[in-house]
Design an enzyme around this catalytic site. Structure first.
Site, PDB file in Angstrom:
ATOM      1  N   ARG A 189       0.505   4.143  -2.784  1.00 50.82           N
ATOM      2  CA  ARG A 189       0.070   5.494  -2.313  1.00 50.82           C
ATOM      3  C   ARG A 189       1.194   6.495  -3.091  1.00 50.82           C
ATOM      4  O   ARG A 189       0.842   7.567  -3.558  1.00 50.82           O
ATOM      5  CB  ARG A 189       0.226   5.700  -0.899  1.00 50.82           C
ATOM      6  CG  ARG A 189      -1.190   5.076  -0.439  1.00 50.82           C
ATOM      7  CD  ARG A 189      -1.264   5.117   1.108  1.00 50.82           C
ATOM      8  NE  ARG A 189      -2.709   4.552   1.573  1.00 50.82           N
ATOM      9  CZ  ARG A 189      -2.997   4.496   2.917  1.00 50.82           C
ATOM     10  NH1 ARG A 189      -2.132   4.496   3.964  1.00 50.82           N
ATOM     11  NH2 ARG A 189      -4.262   4.101   2.830  1.00 50.82           N
TER      12      ARG A 189
ATOM     13  N   MET B  56       0.943  -1.145   0.139  1.00 49.32           N
ATOM     14  CA  MET B  56      -0.106   0.024  -0.009  1.00 49.32           C
ATOM     15  C   MET B  56       0.790   1.432  -0.050  1.00 49.32           C
ATOM     16  O   MET B  56       0.467   2.231  -0.734  1.00 49.32           O
ATOM     17  CB  MET B  56      -0.835  -0.012   1.247  1.00 49.32           C
ATOM     18  CG  MET B  56      -1.846   0.991   1.294  1.00 49.32           C
ATOM     19  SD  MET B  56      -3.026   1.107   0.143  1.00 49.32           S
ATOM     20  CE  MET B  56      -4.378  -0.092   0.767  1.00 49.32           C
TER      21      MET B  56
ATOM     22  N   TYR C 151      -8.885   6.252  -4.525  1.00 48.45           N
ATOM     23  CA  TYR C 151      -8.259   4.901  -4.110  1.00 48.45           C
ATOM     24  C   TYR C 151      -7.229   5.065  -3.466  1.00 48.45           C
ATOM     25  O   TYR C 151      -6.572   5.964  -3.434  1.00 48.45           O
ATOM     26  CB  TYR C 151      -8.381   4.071  -5.463  1.00 48.45           C
ATOM     27  CG  TYR C 151      -7.720   4.625  -6.694  1.00 48.45           C
ATOM     28  CD1 TYR C 151      -6.739   5.562  -6.834  1.00 48.45           C
ATOM     29  CD2 TYR C 151      -7.801   3.816  -8.106  1.00 48.45           C
ATOM     30  CE1 TYR C 151      -6.028   5.882  -7.980  1.00 48.45           C
ATOM     31  CE2 TYR C 151      -7.463   4.102  -9.022  1.00 48.45           C
ATOM     32  CZ  TYR C 151      -6.243   5.152  -8.990  1.00 48.45           C
ATOM     33  OH  TYR C 151      -5.603   5.426 -10.103  1.00 48.45           O
ATOM     34  N   GLU C 152      -6.806   3.672  -3.030  1.00 49.45           N
ATOM     35  CA  GLU C 152      -5.557   3.566  -2.046  1.00 49.45           C
ATOM     36  C   GLU C 152      -5.718   4.454  -1.028  1.00 49.45           C
ATOM     37  O   GLU C 152      -4.422   4.772  -0.368  1.00 49.45           O
ATOM     38  CB  GLU C 152      -3.971   3.974  -2.940  1.00 49.45           C
ATOM     39  CG  GLU C 152      -4.219   3.107  -4.253  1.00 49.45           C
ATOM     40  CD  GLU C 152      -4.393   1.540  -3.978  1.00 49.45           C
ATOM     41  OE1 GLU C 152      -3.933   0.817  -2.760  1.00 49.45           O
ATOM     42  OE2 GLU C 152      -4.566   0.907  -5.193  1.00 49.45           O
ATOM     43  N   GLY C 153      -6.943   4.458  -0.289  1.00 47.88           N
ATOM     44  CA  GLY C 153      -6.938   5.265   0.930  1.00 47.88           C
ATOM     45  C   GLY C 153      -7.218   6.714   0.516  1.00 47.88           C
ATOM     46  O   GLY C 153      -6.610   7.320  -0.233  1.00 47.88           O
TER      47      GLY C 153
END
Length: 580
Positions: free
Chosen positions: A302, A298, A438-440
């Site tokens: 990010r 992740m 996306y990706e947090g």
């Protein structure tokens, strides 16, 4: 749509000044990253991206990915371009040499993705996710798993995905329900039966790579509730035999493709595992430690999503400049000559174009500064590793916010024609909108900054970052003032604010700190250019850096009130009252 032209000179400047590639090349780990090789990589991947990926950008948006009888089909040209990408070795830039990689700095892998994504953001998501899968297996897989899966992932012959989200869970990964049941005997003893459904799986199904290695979060029987009970499993699309050849298809399928606002050539899949009770997976790392392993992947993702803000900003800026130089409309205000001029001559269009350039270059400087810190952390510099931890949410959140702002201004520069799909300006905005999600989400990034990252080393990591900005900006009063504001806000959040107060001000503070770091790094670029670096940028860099420092930095200073405003006002209305 304007053809993509690689921003080679600005990229090289950022790699040298902000990432410090020459210093990295002096270390034993990265000794091969010599100047000639770095230039060859940056120029080479730029040419490849412009020649192979960029021509597919528009057709990919118009035709998109299609699911036909369980198989995802891409427009003509995608397979050939991907094969050429693999053949030229671009996927292997930063991967370990023992598995066929080139062992070069992560900084150069970022540059590969920047060029590919500027050329074709949707297509670039395929190699981007594979890079993350490689890192997760490298750090958490067993020796046998690395030997079996890494070489073909590194080459790009196989691709990788990450499977976190489920329909009922959203960003709350701890609420996932997918299960993994140990297999006690038989051919697959020691492995697991995987069952469940995952959504929003980028490039979860396609035919460009020979195999797809899915990394799937699931729960073991009797696992603890919440995120503490999640394990990570490697689930191949096709079973892999001991000799490395492919066996039969695993029990998994793409149920449907999402119909999206943008990135239409990237198949965003709903994936179902174990419909027939025969989906086989392997545990990666320790039981119930899957979230930790996935966060290895992740963190990489990010940074690379933040890179997408730079990518779409560059592409939108190039198109807006070309249109503004070509579109003739009205005489210059106040000019005695009433002959219509290209709109690039009008002050407000100049303002937008210069802002687009300055924001994009600032985001690029921040990106490569972060990448350079990641590389230093890789070779044992713990201070750099911790600084990179702080920089990641800045790169992801502010970088992608910039992508949207710049793409939106690109539409505005086109005027009415920007609202017409045929010009292609709208595609850049549509493609950009997913990156802050996306990706947090960017709200999650900001929350991470003011909770976990702000407290690293007792607050010392953030304080050290700000101290470096202050130490190197004696001749930039606006930048110094912003850095001092960041210090004040950080102190208030650490010493006085409640958790709700910190979270309420998290996004403004993230913006403040991001702009401070980006401005600092742009100022370093401007000084380097004044000293003779990058002669091709001698005219443009002083202007874009000055615009950023004089116009954008003061705007960020205005965020202090919001950063310290607290949460009370936000809760002065009941939830029901919002609908009144």
């Amino acid at each position: 749509m304007t053809p993509y032209k690689p921003a080679t000179q600005d990229q090289l400047l950022a790699i040298r000044v902000n990432a410090g590639i020459e210093e990295l090349a002096k270390t034993e780990r990265f000794t091969s990253a010599e100047a000639d090789l770095v230039e060859a990589i940056v120029e080479g991947v730029g040419q490849f991206a412009a020649g192979e990926f960029a021509p597919l950008n528009r057709i990919g948006d118009l035709e998109g990915a299609k699911l036909e009888n369980g198989v995802v089909r891409l427009p003509d040209g995608f397979k050939q371009a991907y094969d050429e990408y693999v053949a030229q070795g671009w996927n292997a830039i930063a991967s370990p040499e023992e598995f066929g990689g080139q062992g070069l700095p992560f900084t150069l892998a970022c540059n590969v993705l920047e060029n590919l994504g500027s050329a074709n953001m949707a297509f670039n998501l395929l190699p981007m996710l594979s890079v993350g899968a490689i890192e997760a297996i490298e750090h958490h897989g067993s020796d046998a798993q690395r030997a079996k899966y890494m070489p073909d992932l590194v080459s790009g012959k196989w691709s990788g995905t990450m499977n976190l989200t489920e329909p009922q869970a959203g960003s709350d990964v701890g609420a996932l329900r997918s299960t993994a049941t140990p297999i006690e005997s038989g051919e697959h003893a020691g492995k697991y039966l995987i069952q469940g459904q995952k959504i929003y799986i980028t490039w979860g199904e396609h035919e460009l790579a020979e195999n797809i290695i899915h990394l799937v979060l699931a729960r073991l029987p009797d696992a603890p509730e919440g995120s503490r009970g999640i394990s990570l499993f490697l689930v191949p699309k096709y079973h892999v035999k001991d000799d490395g050849s492919l066996g039969p298809k695993n029990d998994l399928r793409c149920v449907s493709l999402e119909h999206k606002l943008g990135i239409n050539a990237s198949p965003t899949c709903v994936m179902s595992y174990g419909d027939n009770g025969e989906c086989i997976g392997e545990l990666v790392g320790a039981e119930n430690r899957g979230l930790m392993a996935m966060f290895t992947m992740m963190n990489n993702a990010r940074i690379n999503v933040g890179n997408q803000g730079v990518q779409i900003g560059e592409r939108a800026t190039q198109q807006a400049i070309a249109y503004a130089a070509d579109r003739v409309q009205s005489a210059r205000a106040g000019s005695p000559d009433k002959t219509p001029v290209a709109i690039i001559e009008h002050p407000d269009v100049r303002r937008m174009l210069l802002r687009m350039k300055a924001l994009t270059e600032g985001a690029r400087a921040l990106l490569y500064y972060c990448a350079g810190q990641v590389d230093r952390g890789t070779i044992g510099d713990n201070a750099a590793k911790l600084r990179a931890e702080v920089l990641v949410p800045l790169v992801k959140a502010w970088g992608t916010d910039i992508g949207i702002e710049v793409a939106g201004m690109g539409v505005q520069v086109h005027g009415g024609m920007g609202f017409i799909e045929e010009t292609g300006a709208a595609q850049h905005w549509r493609d950009s909108k997913i990156a802050p999600i996306y990706e947090g989400t960017n709200g999650i990034q900001a929350a991470d900054l003011v909770t976990r990252k702000l407290g690293l080393e007792g607050g010392g990591v953030v304080q050290s970052l700000i101290a470096d900005i202050l130490a190197e900006s004696a001749d930039e009063p606006q930048l110094r003032a912003l850095a001092q504001d960041c210090t004040s806000v950080a102190s208030w959040m650490s010493e006085e604010a409640s958790l709700d107060d910190r979270l309420a001000g998290s996004v403004p503070f993230c913006t403040m700190l991001s702009v401070a770091v980006a401005g600092w790094q742009l100022a370093k670029q401007a000084k380097a250019v004044a000293g003779g670096a990058a002669p091709a940028l001698a005219k443009t860099k002083p202007v874009t850096a000055r615009f950023f420092l004089d116009r954008i930095v003061p705007e960020a200073m205005g965020q202090r009130a919001a950063a310290t405003g607290g949460a009370e006002l936000l809760y002065s209305l009941s939830a029901d009252a919002f609908a009144v």
